[in-house]
Design a protein around this motif. Structure first.
Motif, PDB file in Angstrom:
ATOM      1  N   PHE A 237       0.842  -1.201   0.000  1.00  0.00           N
ATOM      2  CA  PHE A 237       0.000   0.000   0.000  1.00  0.00           C
ATOM      3  C   PHE A 237       0.875   1.248   0.000  1.00  0.00           C
ATOM      4  CE2 PHE A 237       0.132  -1.092   4.601  1.00  0.00           C
ATOM      5  CZ  PHE A 237       0.611   0.100   5.121  1.00  0.00           C
ATOM      6  N   GLY A 238       0.406   2.232  -0.750  1.00  0.00           N
ATOM      7  CA  GLY A 238       1.105   3.502  -0.780  1.00  0.00           C
ATOM      8  C   GLY A 238       2.348   3.520  -1.648  1.00  0.00           C
ATOM      9  N   SER A 239       2.580   2.463  -2.425  1.00  0.00           N
ATOM     10  CA  SER A 239       3.807   2.447  -3.216  1.00  0.00           C
ATOM     11  C   SER A 239       3.607   3.111  -4.573  1.00  0.00           C
ATOM     12  CB  SER A 239       4.311   1.016  -3.377  1.00  0.00           C
ATOM     13  OG  SER A 239       3.310   0.208  -3.930  1.00  0.00           O
ATOM     14  N   GLY A 240       2.369   3.444  -4.916  1.00  0.00           N
ATOM     15  CA  GLY A 240       2.161   4.226  -6.134  1.00  0.00           C
ATOM     16  C   GLY A 240       1.445   3.517  -7.271  1.00  0.00           C
ATOM     17  N   LYS A 241       0.702   2.474  -6.979  1.00  0.00           N
ATOM     18  CA  LYS A 241      -0.020   1.750  -8.033  1.00  0.00           C
ATOM     19  C   LYS A 241      -1.064   2.636  -8.692  1.00  0.00           C
ATOM     20  CE  LYS A 241      -1.294  -1.433  -5.036  1.00  0.00           C
ATOM     21  NZ  LYS A 241      -0.496  -1.013  -3.886  1.00  0.00           N
ATOM     22  N   THR A 242      -1.853   3.297  -7.870  1.00  0.00           N
ATOM     23  CA  THR A 242      -2.952   4.081  -8.423  1.00  0.00           C
ATOM     24  C   THR A 242      -2.437   5.318  -9.154  1.00  0.00           C
ATOM     25  OG1 THR A 242      -4.305   3.272  -6.615  1.00  0.00           O
ATOM     26  CG2 THR A 242      -5.148   5.169  -7.836  1.00  0.00           C
ATOM     27  N   VAL A 243      -1.449   5.979  -8.575  1.00  0.00           N
ATOM     28  CA  VAL A 243      -0.892   7.159  -9.243  1.00  0.00           C
ATOM     29  C   VAL A 243      -0.337   6.742 -10.606  1.00  0.00           C
ATOM     30  CG1 VAL A 243       0.932   8.905  -9.155  1.00  0.00           C
ATOM     31  CG2 VAL A 243      -0.398   8.405  -7.110  1.00  0.00           C
ATOM     32  N   GLU A 264     -11.592  -0.175  -4.574  1.00  0.00           N
ATOM     33  CA  GLU A 264     -10.630   0.781  -4.022  1.00  0.00           C
ATOM     34  C   GLU A 264     -11.373   2.041  -3.567  1.00  0.00           C
ATOM     35  OE1 GLU A 264      -6.926   0.469  -3.772  1.00  0.00           O
ATOM     36  OE2 GLU A 264      -7.601  -1.594  -3.768  1.00  0.00           O
ATOM     37  N   ARG A 265     -10.626   3.146  -3.389  1.00  0.00           N
ATOM     38  CA  ARG A 265     -11.198   4.318  -2.727  1.00  0.00           C
ATOM     39  C   ARG A 265     -12.090   5.152  -3.649  1.00  0.00           C
ATOM     40  NH1 ARG A 265      -6.023   3.528  -2.075  1.00  0.00           N
ATOM     41  NH2 ARG A 265      -5.247   3.080   0.014  1.00  0.00           N
ATOM     42  N   TYR A 426       9.985   8.031  -7.245  1.00  0.00           N
ATOM     43  CA  TYR A 426       8.770   7.684  -7.985  1.00  0.00           C
ATOM     44  C   TYR A 426       8.987   7.769  -9.481  1.00  0.00           C
ATOM     45  CZ  TYR A 426       6.164   8.269  -3.618  1.00  0.00           C
ATOM     46  OH  TYR A 426       5.675   8.165  -2.348  1.00  0.00           O
ATOM     47  N   ALA A 508       5.140  12.611 -11.421  1.00  0.00           N
ATOM     48  CA  ALA A 508       3.804  12.456 -12.000  1.00  0.00           C
ATOM     49  C   ALA A 508       2.965  13.721 -11.854  1.00  0.00           C
ATOM     50  CB  ALA A 508       3.082  11.288 -11.345  1.00  0.00           C
ATOM     51  N   PHE A 509       3.355  14.603 -10.945  1.00  0.00           N
ATOM     52  CA  PHE A 509       2.532  15.783 -10.691  1.00  0.00           C
ATOM     53  C   PHE A 509       3.109  17.043 -11.328  1.00  0.00           C
ATOM     54  CE2 PHE A 509       1.860  12.831  -7.101  1.00  0.00           C
ATOM     55  CZ  PHE A 509       0.560  12.483  -7.403  1.00  0.00           C
TER      56      PHE A 509
ATOM     57  N   TYR B 312      -4.230  -0.210   3.003  1.00  0.00           N
ATOM     58  CA  TYR B 312      -4.786  -0.348   1.664  1.00  0.00           C
ATOM     59  C   TYR B 312      -6.109   0.407   1.498  1.00  0.00           C
ATOM     60  CZ  TYR B 312      -1.554  -3.880  -0.198  1.00  0.00           C
ATOM     61  OH  TYR B 312      -0.462  -4.529  -0.702  1.00  0.00           O
ATOM     62  N   ARG B 339      -2.140  10.833   1.269  1.00  0.00           N
ATOM     63  CA  ARG B 339      -2.314  10.702  -0.174  1.00  0.00           C
ATOM     64  C   ARG B 339      -3.100  11.828  -0.783  1.00  0.00           C
ATOM     65  NH1 ARG B 339      -2.755   4.616  -1.422  1.00  0.00           N
ATOM     66  NH2 ARG B 339      -1.822   3.874   0.466  1.00  0.00           N
ATOM     67  N   LYS B 341      -2.498  14.939   0.034  1.00  0.00           N
ATOM     68  CA  LYS B 341      -1.744  16.176   0.202  1.00  0.00           C
ATOM     69  C   LYS B 341      -1.566  16.932  -1.100  1.00  0.00           C
ATOM     70  CE  LYS B 341       2.864  14.117  -0.139  1.00  0.00           C
ATOM     71  NZ  LYS B 341       2.805  12.663   0.101  1.00  0.00           N
ATOM     72  N   GLN B 342      -1.390  16.204  -2.214  1.00  0.00           N
ATOM     73  CA  GLN B 342      -1.140  16.947  -3.464  1.00  0.00           C
ATOM     74  C   GLN B 342      -2.335  17.775  -3.912  1.00  0.00           C
ATOM     75  OE1 GLN B 342       0.027  13.763  -3.256  1.00  0.00           O
ATOM     76  NE2 GLN B 342      -1.176  12.422  -4.541  1.00  0.00           N
TER      77      GLN B 342
END
Ligand SMILES: Nc1ncnc2c1ncn2[C@@H]1O[C@H](COP(=O)(O)OP(=O)(O)OP(=O)(O)O)[C@@H](O)[C@H]1O
Ligand SMILES: [Mg+2]
Lengths: 598, 443
Positions: A237-243, A264-265, A426, A508-509, B312, B339, B341-342
């Protein structure tokens, strides 16, 4: 007559129904709960008992409640009007639902049945056609949406009549086809298709031979995905899959993007709803939303519909592929779908496989990935579905059933590393563990060298080698200490860091850095390799890092500036100047050596 | 054994089966999820097979006899919602702890989800003054984020502080397995801050039966939805401790003979937690539900099923850790992440915020490498030494949880540290920002 049954048992969203008539595996049924009808799917039949998974909350459902079986599997409606929509996992149009909260048992039509579409015939009377043949087209956003012979049609048909060009609603007959037996069939702009059955209205499915440009350097340069290929992105989690997936959906060079947000969210799909209508598609200049369709079955939406959502998305992708389009299908996260299968399998007290997942998990995943691919259509045109799924391994440990089953079938492996994410490198794709099997395809290698640069793949393998050797040097330095190794080890390590910072890492941003063209990727790869080919002389290991950091900084500033802009060139000049210091340093020494000799 | 009392209420007096958390009996016409009172204790239907109904008893089954009276309520658990909730504390059943009645409309708890297309993208920055949060992990309204902390860390104190600084219209405290001391602590701080009328509490303490906890978050979130939807208020929900909530889930599922998944948690843990956390939302009309939770870890292990599934689901996590170099608790910049924050940094805050944040964390990582080197007995380079010095000061001045400054000041402090220890090219941020903000006191 539809089969009717009665509820005899309820455990969460698993309901057991006793029936008199016939029921079928995967058949759709509705529980009549008060004024609402709750949709469900048959997942097991034993004797006169059907086990159904309900796509809604079962709160309040009682034993004895009537259930009606519909005689068909879970289907989607295919026709113009799908594009840019936001559907739930069962293809309900979310915008048509009333109120702030989702209401149980509210189902909405996926298309606009009142809207008239400007129809242009492509086939003419007496043409011989088969399932998937293009009869005509309408404009959907900017896409020439083909009206096809329904995929359920078997064998050859003759066009008996086809409507004149003009405006028609999706339900009006636009053509009449005659089958071999002389029977006439009316065709409209819409058709239905069961989501769990692949649409095979194509002539041939060759091995992929082109790459799909994604704009993401660490993918395109190091491990490219083929158009019509498959890949997956596992990561904690949080490793950047969705981004990463969002970035793919923004920048990949596809005609159409279909996103299945599976378990997902909700805020992540809201991000797409909000940003895509504003963002420009870098290729067509239109708004990104015009080429995007979202299947949103977020984690708080009914669990059983998670499974449906990925199939719904795949079926819609297959529909557009049959029109000769280049479709990118993204699913985030396939683990949630597997978990939904696990929840249900446990409730049915099936014999569990590894980690409690169903025994046939591997087969289910393999069948799904097999639906992607590059195809030749009956008329000789081609279309493709490139599929990339994310996997969310429990505890970040890749030795778990979903990752392992997916690894067997997906041809690209983009492993996100916790360590890289922690140090904000990233996208956190591990350059050494990840791979693209497509780089082993001679046709892909040839394609790359022809379209990008004649030395492209040689350069790519060279870069990979530098990364590997850099890692080895780094390990040696860590074991033996900075001054326990020759300075050369430091140089080797920093050459790999240069590739890491200038090629692998990508913001990515940042409006400019987010996407990089292949031409630009080639340019930057050559820059880093130029440095890698140079010999450097340093007095002390302490001078290596600071020097390379300056080169890295110059190359990073190049990444942040528009390609070939003044700023870009300015930074390149800076890069040259830094390199020159070493060249001249080397020369000065030569000169003194010569002087001495003379 | 069945007799009708009031309309819809059916009474039974013969239990078929008893376990530590459930009872089963033969009954007809019962709805799934329906509530019942078993021997005076609240229970809920969790399984129906033909006429055999299994009930989960929230207070546990100790002492329940096979002839206990079972009264079915004909409805799912509810909470009375209204402005009357403000300033009061309730038990897990939504009854005022200090007695009295609540005026309001009865709502089923655990209601449906918000249609994703009716949500708005969160965009409002929640400053807390804590740089470990605002600078590196900025919070946004409508976000859900837990503190990951070992049980000995002051997570409840930090949470109370964040809650009070967050400028929420309502703060809803969902206490699950809260010690009585911590419950009184919360009451006390909110009272002292004069914020008691903005607080609603749903409390299950360690003195109460653990299974009761299962009702607490749904009660709290039903109240939150009332204020956010009907009153367009900014609601902050504090969920502490979700690990203890999950423990209660595992008690029930194990008693029901479900196949346990990792760490004896139910296979549905992800969905169970997601259902609650996804109630965090920004509505277009200004109302919002923000969730700050606590997930206690054992020995810092985030691969355990509870923190793992939480990570998750939530939009990041705030990892509390004691930094032995400065002797303070810090928000660990490596394992922490916001997540959302951006959506606000560099937009609602100064333009260079993202770059400054990333650069500082990268340099902090360099220091961590240098530290490993040092521990392995190797010589340090000049750069290593500088990064170690930087790290210590960064930790003290920005990461420690006792920092309380404005966001701009956090950025200024970061540049101060950068220019004290590094050259601009070592920091690696965009030239335009270096030109504009770099402190020219050195180099
Ligand atoms: N390419 C990137 N550039 C900058 N930041 C990134 C990048 N990728 C990821 N991040 C940061 O990491 C955070 C988490 O990324 P993301 O949401 O994609 O993780 P994930 O792997 O999908 O996690 P989960 O499995 O929990 O959904 C982002 O919110 C962002 O802060
Ligand atoms: Mg994700």
């Amino acid at each position: 007559m539809n089969t009717i049954g009665n509820v005899t048992g309820i455990i969460a969203n698993l309901v057991i129904v006793e029936t008199q008539g016939t029921t079928a595996q995967n058949e759709i049924c509705y529980i009549k709960h008060g004024d609402t009808r709750l949709m469900a799917e048959v997942i097991k039949v034993v004797g006169n008992k059907s086990y159904i998974q309900v796509f809604e909350s079962t709160r309040g459902v009682k034993v004895g409640t009537e259930v009606e079986f519909m005689g068909h599997m879970l289907e989607v409606t295919l026709g113009p009007g799908i594009l840019s929509k936001n559907f739930d996992g069962l293809q309900n149009d979310l915008h048509k639902m009333e109120g702030v909260f989702l209401k149980r048992g509210e189902y909405t039509h996926p298309l606009e049945m009142e809207q008239k579409y400007d129809f242009k015939a492509l086939a003419k009377k007496d043409d011989k056609v088969v399932a998937g043949s293009w009869l005509g087209e309408v404009k959907e956003n900017w896409i020439p949406h083909k009206i096809m012979v329904p995929f359920t049609f078997k064998g050859e048909y003759t066009v008996k009549s086809i409507n004149k060009d003009g405006e028609y609603t999706p339900e009006e007959t636009i053509a009449v086809l005659t089958d071999r037996e002389g029977k006439d069939h009316e065709v409209t702009m819409t058709q239905k298709w069961p989501v769990k059955v692949p649409i095979k209205a194509y002539k041939d499915k060759p091995r992929p031979f082109k790459i799909l440009e994604t704009g993401i350097r660490v993918m395109d340069t190091l491990n490219p995905i083929a158009e019509g290929g498959t890949g997956f992105i596992p990561g904690p989690f949080g490793s950047g899959k969705t981004v990463l997936q969002h970035n793919l959906s923004k920048n990949a060079e596809a005609d159409l993007v279909i996103i299945a947000a599976c378990g997902e969210r909700a805020n992540e799909v809201v991000e797409i709803f909000t940003e895509f209508p504003e963002l420009d598609d870098p290729r067509s200049g239109r708004k990104l939303m015009e080429r995007t369709t979202i299947i949103a079955n977020t984690s708080n939406m009914p669990v059983a519909a998670r499974e449906a959502s990925v199939y719904t998305a795949m079926t819609i992708a297959e529909y557009y592929r049959a029109m000769g389009l280049k479709v990118l299908l993204l699913a985030d996260s396939t683990s949630r779908w597997a978990q939904a299968l696990r929840e249900m399998s446990n409730r049915m007290e099936e014999l569990p496989g590894p980690d409690g997942f169903p025994m046939d998990l591997s087969a289910i995943i393999a069948n799904f990935y097999a639906r992607a691919g590059y195809v030749y259509l009956p008329n000789g045109e081609s279309g493709s579905i490139t599929f990339i799924g994310t996997v969310s391994p429990a505890g970040g440990n890749l030795k778990e059933p979903v990752t392992e089953s997916t690894k067997k079938v997906a041809r690209c492996f983009y492993a996100l590393s916790q360590a890289r994410a922690d140090s904000k490198r990233y996208p956190a794709i591990d350059p050494i563990d990840s791979y693209s099997k497509y780089l082993e395809y001679p046709e892909i290698v040839e394609y790359l060298n022809k379209t990008i640069h004649e030395n492209w793949t040689d350069n790519v393998f060279k870069a990979k080698d530098i990364l590997l050797r850099g890692k080895e040097s780094y390990e040696q330095i860590n074991i033996l200490g900075d001054d326990g190794v020759p300075i050369d080890y430091h140089v080797r390590y920093w050459k790999s860091e240069l590739i890491d910072f200038a090629i692998l890492q990508q913001d990515a941003f940042d409006a400019i850095d987010a996407s990089s063209s292949l031409e630009r990727q080639n340019y930057m790869l050559q820059k880093t390799l130029e440095v890698a080919d140079m010999d450097f002389e340093f007095e002390s290991f302490e001078d290596v890092g600071p020097y390379f950091k300056r080169i890295i900084n110059a190359l990073k500033q190049m990444n942040f500036s528009d390609y070939e802009s003044d700023e870009f060139k300015q930074n390149e000049k800076e890069f040259r100047n830094i390199l020159k210091e070493q060249e001249t340093a080397g020369k000065e020494e030569e000169v003194t050596a010569e002087e001495k000799a003379s | 054994m069945e007799k009708e009392t009031k309309a819809f209420q059916r009474v039974y007096t013969k239990l078929f089966q008893l376990t530590k958390a459930t009872v089963s009996l033969h009954a007809k016409g019962i709805g799934y999820d329906e509530l019942a009172i078993v021997d005076g204790r609240l229970a809920q239907v969790v399984k129906i097979m033909e006429d055999l109904v299994t009930l989960q008893i929230f207070g546990g089954t100790e002492g329940i006899a096979t002839n206990a009276e079972v009264i079915f309520a004909g409805k799912a658990p509810t909470l009375k919602v209204g402005d009357d909730l403000a300033g009061r504390f309730f038990n897990a059943y939504g009854e005022p702890i200090e007695g009295g009645e609540i005026l309001g409309e009865e709502r089923e708890i655990g209601g449906p989800s918000v249609n994703p297309v009716r949500r708005k993208q969160p965009s409002e920055f929640i400053p807390t003054g804590i740089a470990g949060i605002d600078l590196n992990n900025a919070l946004v309204t409508g976000q859900k984020i837990p503190f990951f902390a070992d049980p000995d860390q002051p997570y409840n104190q930090v949470m109370a502080m964040v809650a009070l600084r967050a400028k929420a219209d309502k703060i809803i405290l969902a206490g699950m397995g809260l010690t009585r001391d911590d419950y009184l602590y919360f009451k006390n701080v909110f009272d002292n801050a004069g914020a008691l009328d903005r607080i609603v509490g749903f409390i299950n303490t360690t003195e109460d039966p653990p299974v009761e906890r299962l009702l607490v978050p749904d009660m709290a979130l039903t109240a939150a939805e009332y204020f956010a939807v009907e009153k367009n208020e900014k609601v902050l929900v504090l969920l502490t401790d979700m690990t203890l909530y999950s423990d209660a889930l595992s008690i029930v599922s194990n008693r029901m003979d479900q196949i346990p998944s990792k760490d004896s948690m139910p296979g549905s843990l992800y969905s169970d937690l997601a259902r609650l956390y996804e109630k965090a939302v920004q509505f277009p009309d200004g109302g919002s539900i923000t969730q700050i939770a606590v997930t206690t870890l054992s020995g810092g292990d985030i691969t355990h099923a509870v923190p793992d599934n939480t990570g998750y689901i939530t939009e990041g996590q705030l990892f509390l850790r004691k930094d032995s170099d400065i002797g303070k608790v810090i928000v660990d910049p490596f394992r922490s992440l916001s997540r959302l924050k951006q959506l606000v940094i560099g937009k609602k805050t100064r333009e260079d915020h993202p770059q400054v944040m990333n650069a500082a964390v990268r340099l902090y990582a360099d220091a961590a490498n240098a530290k490993t080197k040092q521990e392995n007995g190797f010589d340090l380079t000049d750069y290593d030494k500088r990064s170690l010095d930087f790290a210590k000061e960064y930790s003290e001045k920005l990461l420690a949880i006792d920092v309380n400054i404005e966001t701009d000041e956090m950025l200024e402090t970061a540049y101060e540290l950068f220019s004290t220890y590094f050259k601009p090219e070592e920091v690696g941020i965009k030239q335009q920002f270096i030109d504009k903000y770099w402190k020219n006191n050195k180099n």
